[in-house]
Design a protein around this motif. Structure first.
Motif, PDB file in Angstrom:
ATOM      1  N   SER A 114       0.797  -1.555   0.298  1.00 34.56           N
ATOM      2  CA  SER A 114       0.337   0.277  -0.303  1.00 34.56           C
ATOM      3  C   SER A 114       1.040   1.311  -0.147  1.00 34.56           C
ATOM      4  O   SER A 114       1.228   1.498   1.044  1.00 34.56           O
ATOM      5  CB  SER A 114      -0.911  -0.152   1.356  1.00 34.56           C
ATOM      6  N   ALA A 115       1.335   1.688  -0.903  1.00 35.02           N
ATOM      7  CA  ALA A 115       1.846   2.943  -1.206  1.00 35.02           C
ATOM      8  C   ALA A 115       1.336   4.332  -1.345  1.00 35.02           C
ATOM      9  O   ALA A 115      -0.316   4.712  -0.981  1.00 35.02           O
ATOM     10  CB  ALA A 115       2.292   2.653  -2.477  1.00 35.02           C
ATOM     11  N   ALA A 116       1.816   5.016   0.044  1.00 33.73           N
ATOM     12  CA  ALA A 116       1.699   6.439   0.372  1.00 33.73           C
ATOM     13  C   ALA A 116       0.247   5.906   1.366  1.00 33.73           C
ATOM     14  O   ALA A 116      -1.128   6.344   1.101  1.00 33.73           O
ATOM     15  CB  ALA A 116       1.272   7.111  -0.746  1.00 33.73           C
ATOM     16  N   CYS A 117       0.199   4.877   2.817  1.00 38.16           N
ATOM     17  CA  CYS A 117      -0.939   4.861   2.903  1.00 38.16           C
ATOM     18  C   CYS A 117      -1.768   5.597   4.039  1.00 38.16           C
ATOM     19  O   CYS A 117      -2.378   5.251   4.842  1.00 38.16           O
ATOM     20  CB  CYS A 117      -0.288   3.244   4.033  1.00 38.16           C
ATOM     21  N   SER A 118      -1.132   6.489   4.395  1.00 34.17           N
ATOM     22  CA  SER A 118      -0.969   7.664   5.247  1.00 34.17           C
ATOM     23  C   SER A 118      -1.587   7.210   6.062  1.00 34.17           C
ATOM     24  O   SER A 118      -0.568   6.592   7.067  1.00 34.17           O
ATOM     25  CB  SER A 118      -2.427   8.020   4.363  1.00 34.17           C
ATOM     26  N   THR A 119      -3.009   6.839   7.193  1.00 33.52           N
ATOM     27  CA  THR A 119      -3.094   6.934   8.765  1.00 33.52           C
ATOM     28  C   THR A 119      -3.147   4.781   8.344  1.00 33.52           C
ATOM     29  O   THR A 119      -3.468   5.261   9.384  1.00 33.52           O
ATOM     30  CB  THR A 119      -3.713   6.731   9.352  1.00 33.52           C
ATOM     31  N   GLY A 120      -2.699   3.931   7.525  1.00 31.88           N
ATOM     32  CA  GLY A 120      -2.978   2.863   7.316  1.00 31.88           C
ATOM     33  C   GLY A 120      -4.401   2.681   7.267  1.00 31.88           C
ATOM     34  O   GLY A 120      -4.839   1.436   7.214  1.00 31.88           O
ATOM     35  N   GLU A 121      -5.669   3.346   7.003  1.00 34.95           N
ATOM     36  CA  GLU A 121      -7.052   2.496   6.331  1.00 34.95           C
ATOM     37  C   GLU A 121      -7.293   1.800   5.419  1.00 34.95           C
ATOM     38  O   GLU A 121      -7.771   0.278   4.966  1.00 34.95           O
ATOM     39  CB  GLU A 121      -8.003   3.923   6.324  1.00 34.95           C
ATOM     40  N   GLU A 122      -6.258   1.792   4.331  1.00 33.23           N
ATOM     41  CA  GLU A 122      -5.977   1.224   2.149  1.00 33.23           C
ATOM     42  C   GLU A 122      -5.568  -0.283   3.372  1.00 33.23           C
ATOM     43  O   GLU A 122      -6.330  -1.073   3.256  1.00 33.23           O
ATOM     44  CB  GLU A 122      -5.132   1.798   2.144  1.00 33.23           C
TER      45      GLU A 122
END
Length: 278
Positions: A114-122
């Motif tokens: 998950s690239a550029a996953c931010s706070t992990g929701e993806e």
């Protein structure tokens, strides 16, 4: 008390600071984003008692603490819009079609980035979807979330979320995989253990070497922040990092058009997946 007024950025300062951001993150700011940078970065200048962006740029370039300050700067300018099961059709296609098909061919181990996953929701959404669908298989899944922003990586690792992260998510899924306490939703440990996180820059080849070969890459709603050359570079990194077959999911508003001709495009009912077959 820290001053909170907006500090104006001159044209030459804007060029210099956006070049720094571009060099270290790949994010490209056009001239019409000047006010956005003034808004987001003025607080940093006030913290250091700087009255101009010229002083701040000098600090970034030549002070011994400039490297850690640059990290704070990148954290502030990155966009972290995300929520669970965003563009759900792509995740469904992964767990309903791609992975069962590969398992049928004998594959038993999958690495998903998950690239550029931010706070992990993806990546956590992918983990929950796999948990729901793959109860009867012995396949192993290595899910990796990567983001350049160190703050969001820490948040992702904690696995604590607010209601804003659950837009249209099935209440049964929330009840099954989260424990609510006040305004916080705590992700269950079995899902947290399925995902590992690391800080990384999509424009740097060394990050992909650390991760190793992947079977699936999600990079959604990220390329829109890059210029054409950086987009091409990142897509090339993705291609080189994927196994054969390898699957790349982009955001619905993004396209591979004029960026690479190495992938085959599969337009399924609820989205598009780009496939590396050679």
């Amino acid at each position: 008390m820290i001053n909170t007024g907006i500090i104006k950025i001159k044209d030459d300062e804007f060029l210099e600071i956006t070049e720094l951001i571009y060099k270290h993150s790949g994010i490209y700011f056009t001239q019409n984003k000047k006010y956005l940078l003034e808004n987001r970065l003025s607080r940093l200048l006030h913290e250091h008692n700087f009255t101009s962006f010229k002083d701040y740029i000098y600090y970034l370039k030549y002070n011994s603490r400039g490297k850690s300050e640059l990290e704070r700067l990148i954290n502030l300018v990155t966009i972290n819009e995300t929520y669970f099961f965003r563009e759900k059709g792509q995740i469904d296609y992964l767990v309903d079609k791609i992975i069962p098909s590969e398992i049928q061919k004998g594959k038993r181990s999958f690495k998903i980035l998950s690239a550029a996953c931010s706070t992990g929701e993806e990546p956590y959404s992918i983990a929950m979807a796999l948990k729901e669908k793959m109860l009867d298989t012995k396949a192993r899944f290595d899910i990796i979330g990567v983001d350049i922003n160190t703050d969001v990586i820490k948040t992702a690792q904690e696995g604590i979320f607010r209601s804003v992260s659950f837009r249209g998510v099935d209440p049964k899924i929330i009840a099954k995989y989260f424990k609510k306490d006040g305004f916080n939703y705590y992700l269950t440990n079995d899902i947290r253990r399925m995902v590992r996180f690391m800080q990384g820059n999509l424009t740097e080849r060394t990050m992909f070497i650390k991760i190793g070969k992947c079977d699936v890459i999600f990079c959604r709603n990220v390329l829109i922040y890059f210029d054409v050359e950086t987009k091409k570079k990142v897509i090339e990194h993705f291609y080189n990092s994927l196994n054969i077959p390898g699957y790349l999911f982009l955001g619905h508003s993004e396209t591979m058009n004029r960026l690479s001709d190495k992938f085959e495009m599969n337009n399924f009912r609820t989205g598009i997946v780009y496939i590396k077959n050679k």
